[in-house]
Design a protein around this motif. Structure first.
Motif, short mmCIF file in Angstrom:
data_model
loop_
_atom_site.label_atom_id
_atom_site.label_comp_id
_atom_site.label_asym_id
_atom_site.label_seq_id
_atom_site.Cartn_x
_atom_site.Cartn_y
_atom_site.Cartn_z
N UNK A 8 29.87 45.06 -20.33
CA UNK A 8 29.90 44.54 -21.70
C UNK A 8 28.92 43.37 -21.82
N UNK A 9 28.41 43.21 -23.05
CA UNK A 9 27.60 42.02 -23.33
C UNK A 9 28.53 40.98 -23.91
N UNK A 10 28.57 39.81 -23.27
CA UNK A 10 29.55 38.78 -23.62
C UNK A 10 28.85 37.45 -23.82
N UNK A 11 29.53 36.46 -24.43
CA UNK A 11 28.89 35.14 -24.63
C UNK A 11 28.64 34.40 -23.32
N UNK A 12 29.49 34.66 -22.31
CA UNK A 12 29.29 33.94 -21.05
C UNK A 12 29.62 34.85 -19.88
N UNK A 13 28.73 34.91 -18.90
CA UNK A 13 28.97 35.78 -17.76
C UNK A 13 27.75 35.76 -16.85
N UNK A 14 27.38 36.94 -16.25
CA UNK A 14 26.18 37.00 -15.43
C UNK A 14 24.97 36.91 -16.35
N UNK A 15 24.08 35.96 -16.03
CA UNK A 15 22.90 35.83 -16.88
C UNK A 15 21.92 36.95 -16.53
N UNK A 16 21.40 37.61 -17.54
CA UNK A 16 20.51 38.75 -17.31
C UNK A 16 19.34 38.71 -18.26
N UNK A 17 18.19 39.24 -17.79
CA UNK A 17 17.02 39.36 -18.65
C UNK A 17 16.80 40.84 -18.94
N UNK A 18 16.60 41.16 -20.22
CA UNK A 18 16.39 42.56 -20.59
C UNK A 18 14.95 42.95 -20.26
N UNK A 19 14.79 44.00 -19.46
CA UNK A 19 13.44 44.42 -19.07
C UNK A 19 12.97 45.69 -19.76
N UNK A 20 13.93 46.49 -20.23
CA UNK A 20 13.54 47.71 -20.95
C UNK A 20 14.66 48.13 -21.87
N UNK A 21 14.31 48.82 -22.94
CA UNK A 21 15.31 49.36 -23.86
C UNK A 21 14.98 50.83 -24.10
N UNK A 22 15.95 51.69 -23.80
CA UNK A 22 15.76 53.13 -24.00
C UNK A 22 16.71 53.57 -25.07
N UNK A 23 16.18 54.13 -26.15
CA UNK A 23 17.04 54.58 -27.24
C UNK A 23 17.34 56.06 -27.07
N UNK A 33 22.14 53.41 -26.47
CA UNK A 33 20.89 52.91 -25.90
C UNK A 33 21.18 52.41 -24.51
N UNK A 34 20.16 52.49 -23.64
CA UNK A 34 20.32 51.98 -22.28
C UNK A 34 19.41 50.76 -22.13
N UNK A 35 20.02 49.64 -21.79
CA UNK A 35 19.24 48.43 -21.54
C UNK A 35 19.03 48.31 -20.03
N UNK A 36 17.78 48.12 -19.63
CA UNK A 36 17.50 47.85 -18.23
C UNK A 36 17.45 46.34 -18.05
N UNK A 37 18.42 45.79 -17.29
CA UNK A 37 18.52 44.33 -17.19
C UNK A 37 18.29 43.89 -15.76
N UNK A 38 17.88 42.64 -15.58
CA UNK A 38 17.74 42.07 -14.24
C UNK A 38 18.68 40.89 -14.10
N UNK A 39 19.54 40.96 -13.09
CA UNK A 39 20.43 39.84 -12.77
C UNK A 39 20.00 39.36 -11.39
N UNK A 40 19.40 38.18 -11.31
CA UNK A 40 18.89 37.71 -10.02
C UNK A 40 17.92 38.72 -9.46
N UNK A 41 18.21 39.22 -8.25
CA UNK A 41 17.32 40.18 -7.64
C UNK A 41 17.71 41.62 -7.91
N UNK A 42 18.75 41.84 -8.66
CA UNK A 42 19.28 43.19 -8.85
C UNK A 42 19.01 43.71 -10.26
#
Lengths: 297, 350
Positions: B279-294, B299-308
């Motif tokens: 889930x996308x929440x106000x507070x949790x693992x910080x992630x950067x969105x790298x791709x969006x597939x519709x 839709x599938x968001x490709x996210x990066x959390x740290x090294x993963x």
């Protein structure tokens, strides 16, 4: 530009004919013209000593009916064809099944089967001449060792033609095998597996699936075998020269003798027309009749 | 009663272990799917059951009989091949009746079975055609027809749908499943397509490297994957496998400071998280969105959390742009825990 050349349909037709022209010129010059010329020539008697050829109408063709040697050569040729065609095709198919069966050393076997085909005709005939030689030939040595009486294979009227047939089968079967082998390898292995699962025996599978699927190849090979049977002449020069007493003479060999030994080219031309007629009949029969029974993919 | 039983079956070619010590049972009237990537041994297993390959060791039972050394014809089974294996020179009718003709089934019985199969499959107008004159879907039906008239105890299918286009594949999938259920057939079905497996099977056997990874129902395979491989193989997009780090005294997502993980106490684990459970929440693992597939409905968001990297499925169109920073959370009960070394399942957090 004349108005006709502005019409694209006309131009397309002209282009098509222009592109066909080179091939057309060759086939006309080297096939159609000689054929028509031979046909015309068969109505003429050669002039001796530079005299012009003399028109004799159907005289050559009338003579054909009385010519005993021609009749003999024709019967021989029919016997030769009915011997070589089924034998070489049957042998070719069997050899192809064998070398396709995944036996050990099958590439050596394939090579062995194919070697007779790559050898020059005259060399083949020479090898067989040695086999058939009276007294010290291979066949005679074997027969001698078994204590059997000597036979002059090529020198007897009863054995000369069968001997020539054996050589032709030996030479052609390997060549035809290659076509069958290629066709066999086109048959997906899953067909054999499906047949096996359904309880079909090996024999049933070959009879009801493989051989029918090989029919296009068989037709092709049949046409070639027929042409070969009427085209056969090379071996005769080495083996028998048509003898003894024309027992092994074939049509083409007789044509050669008439035209280039006796220099009766008019009669030779008439004989050639008969040969052409036979080949035309054979191809009409094969393509017209068998084609409907063949399954093409 | 089990219709098919494999006991420690192996098939080796020299050093290659195509099938390695495989045991399973198929219940009467059920559909078992052998699933796995190419080269995993699923087709070889099927061919061993059919008798088209011989076992190196082990035993195969069909019904009460030990068929390990029987030829294919005596195993009482029908098979549909990937290439359909129709005889190109025979008509549809002759193709379907091939086996019955071979086995000399009486004419009347033959006609009865043919009529039945043809009615079920809707082939009545095509009986006099040859396979070359049929579309892929029709050829597939003829192959099915040949399997149906055999009325064999067991029907084997080797990737029967892989030569069809997507729409037809979907149709045939339903049709085959309906057929299997209404006729109560025992079926073993090989595929590399997890959607096919999940939608058709009563039970799925997932294979890898000649061995069984997991033998389970579709829902079990989805909710309790036995290894990271199983988790990753089932589901589109596949399960996220998240490596951990415990550098600063607390266990985090590898390479991330904010990605605290409470469900395990050491970094010797890998977490499996399905994209649809994030889930996308106000507070949790910080992630950067790298791709969006519709994809339409989602839709599938490709996210990066740290090294993963993590895939996240969201409903409908996403208004999140590439480069945006978001916070992710996955409920504990949806986190699968695997051993970092062996990849074996250690449980969920509940």
């Amino acid at each position: 530009m004349p108005p006709a050349f502005r019409n694209p349909a006309t131009m397309r037709t002209i282009h098509a004919w222009l592109l066909l022209l080179p091939a057309l010129a060759f086939i006309a010059a080297f096939t159609h013209y000689p054929a028509v010329n031979t046909f015309i020539h068969s109505f003429f008697l050669d002039g001796r000593g530079g005299a012009p050829a003399q028109f004799v109408g159907l005289e050559h063709y009338q003579y054909l009916l009385e010519d005993e040697v021609f009749r003999k050569a024709l019967v021989n040729n029919l016997l030769f064809a009915s011997g070589t065609i089924p034998l070489s095709i049957g042998l070719a198919m069997t050899m192809a099944f064998l070398v396709n069966a995944g036996l050990a050393g099958q590439s050596v076997l394939r090579l062995c089967y194919f070697v007779p085909t790559v050898l020059p005709m005259i060399a083949v005939a020479n090898i067989w001449l040695f086999f058939y030689t009276p007294e010290y030939g291979l066949l005679e040595q074997i027969r001698g060792a078994l204590g059997l009486a000597g036979v002059n294979w090529l020198g007897s009227e009863s054995t000369a033609l069968p001997c020539v047939i054996a050589v032709a089968v030996w030479k052609d079967a390997g060549f035809f095998m290659i076509f069958y082998l290629a066709a066999l390898q086109q048959i997906p292995p899953s067909l054999a597996e499906a047949a096996m699962l359904e309880g079909a025996s090996r024999l049933y599978y070959y009879r009801r699936v493989v051989i029918p699927l090989l029919m296009p190849t068989t037709l092709f090979v049949l046409v070639n075998a027929t042409i070969n049977a009427f085209r056969m002449v090379d071996h005769l020069f080495v083996l028998t020269q048509g003898g003894p007493n024309n027992a092994s003479s074939l049509l083409l060999y007789y044509i050669y003798e008439v035209s280039f030994k006796y220099w009766d080219t008019g009669y030779g031309a008439a004989l050639t027309m008969v040969l052409l007629g036979f080949l035309a009949l054979a191809s009409i029969g094969q393509f017209g009749f068998l084609d409907r029974k063949v399954h093409y993919r | 009663m089990s219709a098919i039983q494999l006991l420690n079956v192996s098939r080796h070619w020299g050093d290659v272990r195509a099938v390695d010590d495989v045991s399973f049972e198929v219940e009467q009237g059920t559909m078992l799917v052998l699933l796995g990537p190419s080269g995993c041994g699923k087709s070889t297993t099927l061919r061993l059951i059919a008798g088209l390959e011989s076992v190196t060791s082990g035993r195969i039972m069909i019904g009460e009989r030990d068929v390990t050394h029987l030829p294919p014809a005596q195993r009482q089974l029908a098979m549909v091949f990937q290439s359909y294996a129709l005889f190109p020179h025979l008509t549809v009718r002759e193709n379907i009746l091939f086996g019955l003709t071979v086995r000399k089934v009486p004419e009347a019985e033959r006609e009865k079975r043919l009529t039945r199969a043809v009615d079920i499959l809707g082939l009545s107008t095509l009986l006099q055609r040859k396979p070359g004159e049929l579309s892929g879907g029709q050829q597939q039906r003829v192959a099915l027809g040949r399997a149906l008239v055999a009325e064999a105890a067991v029907c084997l299918m080797d990737e029967p749908l892989s030569n069809l286009d997507a729409k037809l594949r979907h149709e045939m999938r339903r049709e085959i499943r309906a057929l299997q259920q209404t006729l109560g057939m025992t079926m073993v079905y090989v595929t590399h397509d997890q959607t096919e497996a999940m939608s058709m099977a009563d039970r799925i056997i997932l294979m890898q490297g000649g061995r069984i990874v997991q033998n389970a129902t579709p829902s079990e395979l989805y909710s309790r994957p036995a290894t990271t491989f199983a988790g990753n193989f089932i589901g589109t997009p596949p399960m996220n496998l998240v490596r951990l780090d415990d550098a600063r005294g607390s266990v985090c997502v590898a390479g991330s400071r904010s990605g605290k993980v409470g469900v395990v106490d050491s970094a010797n684990y890998v977490l499996g998280i399905r994209p649809e459970h994030v889930r996308i929440v106000p507070d949790g693992w910080r992630a950067v969105v790298e791709s969006v597939e519709y994809l339409g409905s989602s839709s599938v968001l490709g996210c990066r959390v740290g090294g993963e990297e993590l895939s996240v499925v969201v409903d409908g169109v996403s208004d999140i742009a590439v480069g945006a920073e978001i916070y992710l959370h996955c409920p504990d009960e949806h986190i699968h825990i695997f051993d970092a070394q062996t990849g074996a399942r250690r449980g969920t957090c509940r």
